[in-house]
Design a protein around this motif. Structure first.
Motif, PDB file in Angstrom:
ATOM      1  N   ILE A 124      39.272  17.237   0.879  1.00  0.00           N
ATOM      2  CA  ILE A 124      40.482  18.063   0.934  1.00  0.00           C
ATOM      3  C   ILE A 124      41.008  18.159  -0.484  1.00  0.00           C
ATOM      4  CG2 ILE A 124      42.765  18.334   1.935  1.00  0.00           C
ATOM      5  CD1 ILE A 124      40.498  15.897   3.608  1.00  0.00           C
ATOM      6  N   ILE A 125      40.863  19.341  -1.101  1.00  0.00           N
ATOM      7  CA  ILE A 125      41.172  19.552  -2.510  1.00  0.00           C
ATOM      8  C   ILE A 125      42.433  20.397  -2.630  1.00  0.00           C
ATOM      9  CG2 ILE A 125      40.315  20.429  -4.716  1.00  0.00           C
ATOM     10  CD1 ILE A 125      37.483  20.058  -3.632  1.00  0.00           C
ATOM     11  N   GLY A 126      43.392  19.927  -3.421  1.00  0.00           N
ATOM     12  CA  GLY A 126      44.599  20.697  -3.681  1.00  0.00           C
ATOM     13  C   GLY A 126      45.783  20.229  -2.861  1.00  0.00           C
ATOM     14  N   LYS A 127      46.971  20.453  -3.416  1.00  0.00           N
ATOM     15  CA  LYS A 127      48.214  20.017  -2.769  1.00  0.00           C
ATOM     16  C   LYS A 127      48.464  20.776  -1.470  1.00  0.00           C
ATOM     17  CE  LYS A 127      53.187  19.691  -3.652  1.00  0.00           C
ATOM     18  NZ  LYS A 127      54.267  19.920  -4.629  1.00  0.00           N
ATOM     19  N   ASP A 128      48.173  22.068  -1.445  1.00  0.00           N
ATOM     20  CA  ASP A 128      48.442  22.878  -0.252  1.00  0.00           C
ATOM     21  C   ASP A 128      47.608  22.415   0.932  1.00  0.00           C
ATOM     22  OD1 ASP A 128      50.201  24.312  -1.803  1.00  0.00           O
ATOM     23  OD2 ASP A 128      48.721  25.867  -2.312  1.00  0.00           O
ATOM     24  N   LYS A 129      46.341  22.144   0.682  1.00  0.00           N
ATOM     25  CA  LYS A 129      45.465  21.694   1.768  1.00  0.00           C
ATOM     26  C   LYS A 129      45.839  20.296   2.243  1.00  0.00           C
ATOM     27  CE  LYS A 129      41.456  24.501   0.500  1.00  0.00           C
ATOM     28  NZ  LYS A 129      40.027  24.488   0.136  1.00  0.00           N
ATOM     29  N   LEU A 130      46.304  19.467   1.320  1.00  0.00           N
ATOM     30  CA  LEU A 130      46.730  18.125   1.722  1.00  0.00           C
ATOM     31  C   LEU A 130      47.981  18.188   2.604  1.00  0.00           C
ATOM     32  CD1 LEU A 130      46.231  16.132  -1.616  1.00  0.00           C
ATOM     33  CD2 LEU A 130      44.821  16.005   0.416  1.00  0.00           C
ATOM     34  N   GLN A 131      48.854  19.148   2.336  1.00  0.00           N
ATOM     35  CA  GLN A 131      50.068  19.282   3.147  1.00  0.00           C
ATOM     36  C   GLN A 131      49.770  19.830   4.540  1.00  0.00           C
ATOM     37  OE1 GLN A 131      52.536  21.741   0.687  1.00  0.00           O
ATOM     38  NE2 GLN A 131      53.431  20.011  -0.439  1.00  0.00           N
ATOM     39  N   ASN A 132      48.691  20.592   4.663  1.00  0.00           N
ATOM     40  CA  ASN A 132      48.342  21.184   5.956  1.00  0.00           C
ATOM     41  C   ASN A 132      47.437  20.290   6.799  1.00  0.00           C
ATOM     42  OD1 ASN A 132      49.804  23.500   5.283  1.00  0.00           O
ATOM     43  ND2 ASN A 132      48.005  24.435   4.293  1.00  0.00           N
ATOM     44  N   LYS A 133      46.973  19.158   6.227  1.00  0.00           N
ATOM     45  CA  LYS A 133      46.039  18.282   6.939  1.00  0.00           C
ATOM     46  C   LYS A 133      46.753  16.986   7.295  1.00  0.00           C
ATOM     47  CE  LYS A 133      41.483  18.396   7.848  1.00  0.00           C
ATOM     48  NZ  LYS A 133      40.782  19.544   8.431  1.00  0.00           N
ATOM     49  N   THR A 134      46.772  16.640   8.571  1.00  0.00           N
ATOM     50  CA  THR A 134      47.405  15.402   9.024  1.00  0.00           C
ATOM     51  C   THR A 134      46.338  14.339   9.290  1.00  0.00           C
ATOM     52  OG1 THR A 134      47.347  16.081  11.339  1.00  0.00           O
ATOM     53  CG2 THR A 134      49.305  16.686  10.043  1.00  0.00           C
ATOM     54  N   LEU A 135      46.801  13.112   9.477  1.00  0.00           N
ATOM     55  CA  LEU A 135      45.882  12.024   9.823  1.00  0.00           C
ATOM     56  C   LEU A 135      45.248  12.267  11.190  1.00  0.00           C
ATOM     57  CD1 LEU A 135      47.994   8.956   8.639  1.00  0.00           C
ATOM     58  CD2 LEU A 135      46.039   9.966   7.478  1.00  0.00           C
ATOM     59  N   LYS A 136      46.000  12.913  12.065  1.00  0.00           N
ATOM     60  CA  LYS A 136      45.462  13.202  13.386  1.00  0.00           C
ATOM     61  C   LYS A 136      44.308  14.198  13.305  1.00  0.00           C
ATOM     62  CE  LYS A 136      46.957  15.097  17.811  1.00  0.00           C
ATOM     63  NZ  LYS A 136      48.078  15.754  18.523  1.00  0.00           N
ATOM     64  N   ASP A 137      44.365  15.137  12.342  1.00  0.00           N
ATOM     65  CA  ASP A 137      43.261  16.092  12.168  1.00  0.00           C
ATOM     66  C   ASP A 137      41.973  15.406  11.740  1.00  0.00           C
ATOM     67  OD1 ASP A 137      45.006  18.100  12.844  1.00  0.00           O
ATOM     68  OD2 ASP A 137      45.528  18.551  10.752  1.00  0.00           O
ATOM     69  N   LEU A 138      42.099  14.284  11.075  1.00  0.00           N
ATOM     70  CA  LEU A 138      40.920  13.514  10.682  1.00  0.00           C
ATOM     71  C   LEU A 138      40.459  12.569  11.775  1.00  0.00           C
ATOM     72  CD1 LEU A 138      41.878  12.584   7.000  1.00  0.00           C
ATOM     73  CD2 LEU A 138      40.418  14.440   7.765  1.00  0.00           C
ATOM     74  N   GLY A 139      41.176  12.567  12.908  1.00  0.00           N
ATOM     75  CA  GLY A 139      40.807  11.674  14.005  1.00  0.00           C
ATOM     76  C   GLY A 139      41.414  10.299  13.888  1.00  0.00           C
ATOM     77  N   LEU A 140      42.384  10.135  12.996  1.00  0.00           N
ATOM     78  CA  LEU A 140      42.994   8.826  12.773  1.00  0.00           C
ATOM     79  C   LEU A 140      44.298   8.749  13.555  1.00  0.00           C
ATOM     80  CD1 LEU A 140      42.424   8.612   8.905  1.00  0.00           C
ATOM     81  CD2 LEU A 140      41.017   7.632  10.725  1.00  0.00           C
ATOM     82  N   ILE A 141      44.256   8.115  14.712  1.00  0.00           N
ATOM     83  CA  ILE A 141      45.454   7.928  15.531  1.00  0.00           C
ATOM     84  C   ILE A 141      45.808   6.458  15.702  1.00  0.00           C
ATOM     85  CG2 ILE A 141      45.205  10.099  16.775  1.00  0.00           C
ATOM     86  CD1 ILE A 141      43.875   8.571  19.037  1.00  0.00           C
ATOM     87  N   ASN A 142      44.898   5.574  15.273  1.00  0.00           N
ATOM     88  CA  ASN A 142      45.173   4.137  15.294  1.00  0.00           C
ATOM     89  C   ASN A 142      44.159   3.438  14.398  1.00  0.00           C
ATOM     90  OD1 ASN A 142      42.772   4.104  16.791  1.00  0.00           O
ATOM     91  ND2 ASN A 142      43.869   4.100  18.735  1.00  0.00           N
ATOM     92  N   GLY A 143      44.378   2.143  14.205  1.00  0.00           N
ATOM     93  CA  GLY A 143      43.437   1.350  13.421  1.00  0.00           C
ATOM     94  C   GLY A 143      43.651   1.475  11.929  1.00  0.00           C
ATOM     95  N   LYS A 144      42.551   1.316  11.161  1.00  0.00           N
ATOM     96  CA  LYS A 144      42.592   1.339   9.698  1.00  0.00           C
ATOM     97  C   LYS A 144      41.580   2.347   9.172  1.00  0.00           C
ATOM     98  CE  LYS A 144      43.758  -3.593   9.414  1.00  0.00           C
ATOM     99  NZ  LYS A 144      43.374  -4.908   8.854  1.00  0.00           N
TER     100      LYS A 144
END
Length: 480
Positions: free
Chosen positions: A132-152
């Motif tokens: 994920i490159i750039g500030k705009d894309k980082l703001q539009n991408k959440t941890l949930k979009d990466l599949g991270l809802i728990n754990g480390k």
């Protein structure tokens, strides 16, 4: 790569879902449940009778294209919990923080780095193979979009600009300039040598009678190349002889008298990272190309090995032990001393001379004399492969003759040797010359023993005695 999937519901409904390899299983589940108008928190995806992990990435889930996934009721509730994020920077430093799955990646970066985010012109986060490159894309991408809802999870954070490339555009590679260092070194001298050798000139003109100009030039180039290669070989041979003659016997004896050994074993201490050590230069690519001589030698060795397997007899364990003992006796007869270097973790090396029959326990007791804490626990090993040395066995049994490199290992970190020993540290070149003196002394002893044996065999009295014994006829022999 997976691009299309089919999700089968409980009522037999099949929903096609378009995906990409960087999507998580949770995203696929959300898309399917949205089309079926059900809550994704109450369902899981099953593939080949196996419940898929919602946090895993589709690329690494081993799911085939156009595969059929089953939508089954979940046994565990998908409650959102705290996610621990570790952020690894470019210098290897890792910083952590706790976040909720709904927070975007830019909030994660700002919360962990705070004011240091300004130093990054093009902030980039890499998770598995997702960039994920750039500030705009980082703001539009959440941890949930990466599949991270728990754990480390571990995210890499660095400066990386997005490459803008045109598709299907051929760019020819740059041609590398030809390297002709070997021939340019002695080019002037070789040209003079060619002009000063009348025999080669005459040979050249005799060969070139009736040939075209192109063939004449080609022949001249080959002759010139041969002369240059011969001159290079001659010069390198002369340089090697000069390097050997730089250290005469007197110089070596003076060096041995001037150097200050730590004990009667001719022990020296030096640093392996010494700046005066030998600098090795990488060989050229031509060095690794096999020549005709290399191939013939390899073929000869294979032929000898094959003949040994065909003609050799089967050996019992007793015969193998006898052969092993015979080899050890030959080594003991050939080498009276062996050079051992003990490498410490702090790059210091203790070089000393031992007998082949000395045990590892003798080496251990020798090392303890120079340690700050003589009662500390440590062990010795050789590598590769790592073999921990037992104190009861000898140096000869561990194949540490005529020379060996033994490593020192201990749980205690820091300085190991006494300050008085560190004051007498020498350079790596001096230690190498001291080791060369030991090997030279062994070679001189071998030459002396060989000359004595030759003198005994070539004694004229013994020859005459052998001839007289050969002339004596046995009593039973009668010539008619």
């Amino acid at each position: 790569m997976t691009t299309n999937l089919v999700v089968s519901g409980n009522n037999g409904m099949r929903i096609p879902v378009k995906v990409n390899p960087n999507m998580s299983i949770l995203n696929v589940l959300e898309l399917a449940c949205t089309k079926m108008k059900v809550d994704y928190n109450n369902y899981d995806l099953k593939y080949h009778n196996k419940i898929l992990d919602s946090t895993s990435i589709l690329r690494f889930s081993n799911i085939a294209n156009n595969a059929i996934l089953e939508l089954v009721p979940t046994t565990k509730s998908k409650l959102k919990s705290i996610v621990v994020i570790w952020l690894q920077l470019e210098d290897g430093l890792r910083l952590s923080g706790e976040f909720t799955p709904d927070q975007n990646l830019w909030e994660v970066v700002q919360s962990i780095l705070k004011d240091k985010v300004i130093n990054y012109e093009s902030p980039t986060i890499i998770y598995t193979r997702i960039e994920i490159i750039g500030k705009d894309k980082l703001q539009n991408k959440t941890l949930k979009d990466l599949g991270l809802i728990n754990g480390k999870a571990l995210l890499r954070f660095l400066n990386k600009k997005e490459l803008v490339e045109q598709a299907h555009v051929y760019v020819p590679a740059e041609r590398k300039p030809k390297i002709e260092e070997k021939y340019n070194i002695l080019e002037n001298s070789s040209i003079n040598q060619l002009s000063n050798i009348p025999e080669l000139k005459q040979q050249l003109f005799e060969k070139n009678e009736g040939c075209t100009n192109f063939e004449v030039l080609k022949e001249q180039q080959f002759l010139k190349k041969d002369i240059i290669e011969k001159s290079v070989v001659d010069n390198t041979h002369v340089k090697n002889e000069e390097a050997v003659t730089k250290l005469s016997n007197e110089d070596l004896n003076n060096f041995k008298a001037s150097i200050k050994y730590l004990d009667e074993r001719e022990t020296l201490l030096f640093n392996i990272m010494d700046g005066t050590s030998v600098i090795y230069k990488d060989e050229e690519d031509d060095f690794f190309e096999p020549t005709i001589r290399d191939v013939t030698l390899v073929f000869r060795d294979l032929k000898n090995y094959r003949s040994q397997l065909d003609d050799g007899q089967l050996c019992t364990n007793a015969m193998k032990e006898l052969e092993k003992t015979q080899n050890q006796l030959n080594i003991l007869h050939k080498y009276k001393k062996c050079i051992v270097r003990i490498h410490f973790p702090d790059r210091l090396v203790l070089q000393s001379v031992f007998k082949p029959t000395d045990s590892i326990g003798d080496v251990t007791n020798f090392i303890r004399k120079y340690l700050i804490n003589e009662s500390m626990d440590f062990h010795l090993f050789t590598a590769p492969p790592k073999t921990i040395l037992k104190e009861k066995k000898t140096l000869l049994e561990y194949k540490c003759v005529p020379s060996a490199m033994i490593h020192f290992s201990s749980e205690i970190e820091g300085g190991y040797l006494k300050p008085g020993v560190l004051e007498n540290i020498v350079s790596a070149n001096q230690a190498s010359i001291a080791a060369y003196l030991v090997s030279k002394e062994r070679k001189n002893n071998e030459i002396n023993t060989n000359t004595e044996n030759i003198g005994i065999i070539q004694d004229p009295h013994d020859r005459r005695h052998v001839k007289e014994e050969q002339k004596i006829k046995p009593k039973w022999f009668k010539f008619k």
